[in-house]
Design an enzyme around this catalytic site. Sequence first.
Site, PDB file in Angstrom:
ATOM      1  N   ASP A   1       0.645  10.614  -6.732  1.00  0.00           N
ATOM      2  CA  ASP A   1      -0.705  10.787  -7.245  1.00  0.00           C
ATOM      3  C   ASP A   1      -1.659  11.322  -6.184  1.00  0.00           C
ATOM      4  O   ASP A   1      -1.426  11.189  -4.993  1.00  0.00           O
ATOM      5  CB  ASP A   1      -1.239   9.455  -7.771  1.00  0.00           C
ATOM      6  N   GLU A   2      -2.744  11.893  -6.645  1.00  0.00           N
ATOM      7  CA  GLU A   2      -3.901  12.256  -5.832  1.00  0.00           C
ATOM      8  C   GLU A   2      -3.531  13.014  -4.545  1.00  0.00           C
ATOM      9  O   GLU A   2      -4.107  12.772  -3.487  1.00  0.00           O
ATOM     10  CB  GLU A   2      -4.728  11.002  -5.496  1.00  0.00           C
ATOM     11  N   ALA A   3      -2.609  13.953  -4.654  1.00  0.00           N
ATOM     12  CA  ALA A   3      -2.226  14.780  -3.499  1.00  0.00           C
ATOM     13  C   ALA A   3      -3.120  16.013  -3.475  1.00  0.00           C
ATOM     14  O   ALA A   3      -2.669  17.146  -3.645  1.00  0.00           O
ATOM     15  CB  ALA A   3      -0.750  15.151  -3.591  1.00  0.00           C
TER      16      ALA A   3
ATOM     17  N   HIS B   1      -1.266  10.079   0.056  1.00  0.00           N
ATOM     18  CA  HIS B   1      -1.457   8.667   0.413  1.00  0.00           C
ATOM     19  C   HIS B   1      -0.533   8.262   1.565  1.00  0.00           C
ATOM     20  O   HIS B   1       0.035   7.171   1.562  1.00  0.00           O
ATOM     21  CB  HIS B   1      -1.202   7.769  -0.795  1.00  0.00           C
TER      22      HIS B   1
END
Length: 801
Positions: free
Chosen positions: A507-509, A435
């Site tokens: 998160d969400e890497a 992100h």
Amino acid sequence: MSRSTGRRRSLAATLALSLAATVTAVLAPSVPAAAAPVDLARAGTASASSVELDRADFAAAYANDGNPNTRWSSKYQDDNWVQVTLAAPAAVDHVVLRWPNACARDFALQTSADGVTWTTVVRMQRGTCPRTDVIEVHSAQAVRHVRMQGYQRWAGYGYSISDFEVWDSSPAAPAPTLGLLPRPVSVLERAEAPYTLQRGTPIVAAGANAAAPANYLAGILRRSTGYPLPVLGSATAAAPIVVDVGPGKGPAGQAAEGYRLTVDATRVYIGADTANGALNAVQTLRQLFPQWVESRTVVAATWTVPAVTIADHPRFAHRGMMLDVARSFYPVAEVKAYIDAAAQYKINRLHLHLTDDQGWRIAIDNPASNPSAIDYPLLTQVSGATAMTYSPTGQLMGTELGVTGFYTKADYAEIVRYAGVNGMTVIPEVDVPGHTNAALHAIPQLNTAGAQPQRPAGAATVPADGTGSVGYSSLDAAAAVTYEFVRQVLTQIAAMTPGPYLHIGGDEAHVTGHADYTAMVDAFTAQVAALGRTVIGWNEYAGSALPQNNAVVQYWNGDRTAVANAVNTRGAKVVLSPAPHTYVPQKQDARQPLGGTWACGGVCGLDRHYNWDPGTFIPGIAQSSVLGVESALWGEFIRRVGQAQYYSFPRLLATAEVGWTPQAQRDYADFRLRLSVAGGRLTLQGVNFFPTADVAWRGQVLGASGAARAGTPAAATWTVTAPGAAPADVSATVTWSDGRVEALTAVTAREASIPGMRINDVFTVVSRRTFAAAGTFTGSLLVRVAGQAPVRATLTVAVTT
């Protein structure tokens, strides 16, 4: 994080009371009901012009069988009707039509005595589906037949009604309730005279830490009462409000936030060990006053508080709300408005999602030591000017482009200060190592060989990305500049933030290899620990080498076992934000055109946000390892604070009670009963909340007494709160003490609209009657809101020559 959707509309409720003097307000049914209302349709016979596909399970009889899971459906044509023939002619008070998924855009409700000659009660054009329509009939003569005549369908299917109800009288008066949210641990209502606030009432701040909560209370009460309410160290005046803060003043073992609140006719007493505990008591006390205490302007009312004894403390220490300011920016004033609305329900953490792929919202200065010569102000100069714009397919996300902007350090300090006054600790989040497109777009040095995405040939940085795509960006684990950059950002934010927490996202890497992810996260969490702070991250980071006994895992979705392992092996604590129960950009009602449905496989209604237990949500850990709960508002489509409130409220109130009230004392039906009285308060405060369908929002009315000259219109004014009601749903009749009766019109400056994402404002009812002679005249206003028991309020007009 890509976890949401929404719309826009800020809300400012205006309470216009043109007459000044004594006000008498009575909230009660107009006439005591001799018997419970009866649904006459249940004993009637239903028939219809057609049935969908001629299927027996869609027959007309299913419209009035009392089962919401069955329905009548018509053929796929506009000109169709369904009617109920009553068992015997009867007076009809109102009709309720519950449309599941195939509504009418345009229809009429009609009645008939003989089934041949029909009278149209009302023709309605409505803009949402599914929905419930409550239609006032008040038939002057007995009717035998009641019909829904359709003129235009919602879509290609036919009309569909799951419940066709025909009621013989107004709904019964709602059950009495104090309306306290969240529900206190212990409440004793005593059958004694209430406390009455007077113009000369002092607020006594006893103890070194009592001044802040005492002044907070005074600020609330002064605004609506107009009373001076001095805050004093001691006072001899009668009927004081005492705020007493010191060791042993609150419930035993609950020093941090517990309080005692005792009200009788002679005084209000608040006892707490800490200022935060006393502030919690203040928030409870304001809910015990009449709702008009939330008015933004002075109103004349009788300011009573019922006699109660309350001992209270929270179940969990962390009761939070997250605001995504990265995808679409919220100026300081809007953040304050969001705080104001939530603080009264004892929300005590404000989590600011400050950075993401779409924007960077916090100013960072150039440090004295800057080995990589990074120009840190570029973060806000460049990526403070970007925001959420379009979907990956080029469609506009939300009702407008995302709002750009950023917080200066002075702005951020003001948010921290204001949150603290309202009992909230700020938790800043800088989302790394994924992100991070906004950081890469602003800072050339971060665009190293291992960073993702790669910058285009000849460009110094990657382009801005305002879509909702996630998981494609990452910092470079092999580059020293990555650690230098993150260390400097965390250091400056820690210096700006007095609270104990720093949130690093995590998160969400998706494009970051596991080894690289672990290397960066381990370094970042160690940096936070070196700054003397407790690190928080989303549950994807649960498997990393978290600082022992000094880390928090915030769960949103996915593997709960990894979270339990972090608790049991690293001594981590847990904040719970499970998407089906706390993600407010998910749709809460099928009528909303915008909103996610992935978290619940459909709508995530108020019941989903209430009916879960944080103490048992993560298997294999003790409840003592759960810090608390947090509502999360993501900004893919949400724009401005009005839209943020519309998607958050009242679901945030459910989260507040989940975090505060013991599990054994929580009940959804009881919660909805207490919530039903909060709608008027929120309306008066200007909070743009969603009128949840399964809450029987209560109407209230207040009359403003005044004076007039004979021969001149009096402008006698009543104010009505009726959450979710349309002007057509509100009827008003005033009966004067001299026998004159007037039918009046209720008007509002802003009508409710679910597609427009707005709740209605207060309604105003004005009698411009001209009195011929001097005297004192009393006007009793009866207000009927469709589907509710009538309410009444009186006022007096002193007429002079």
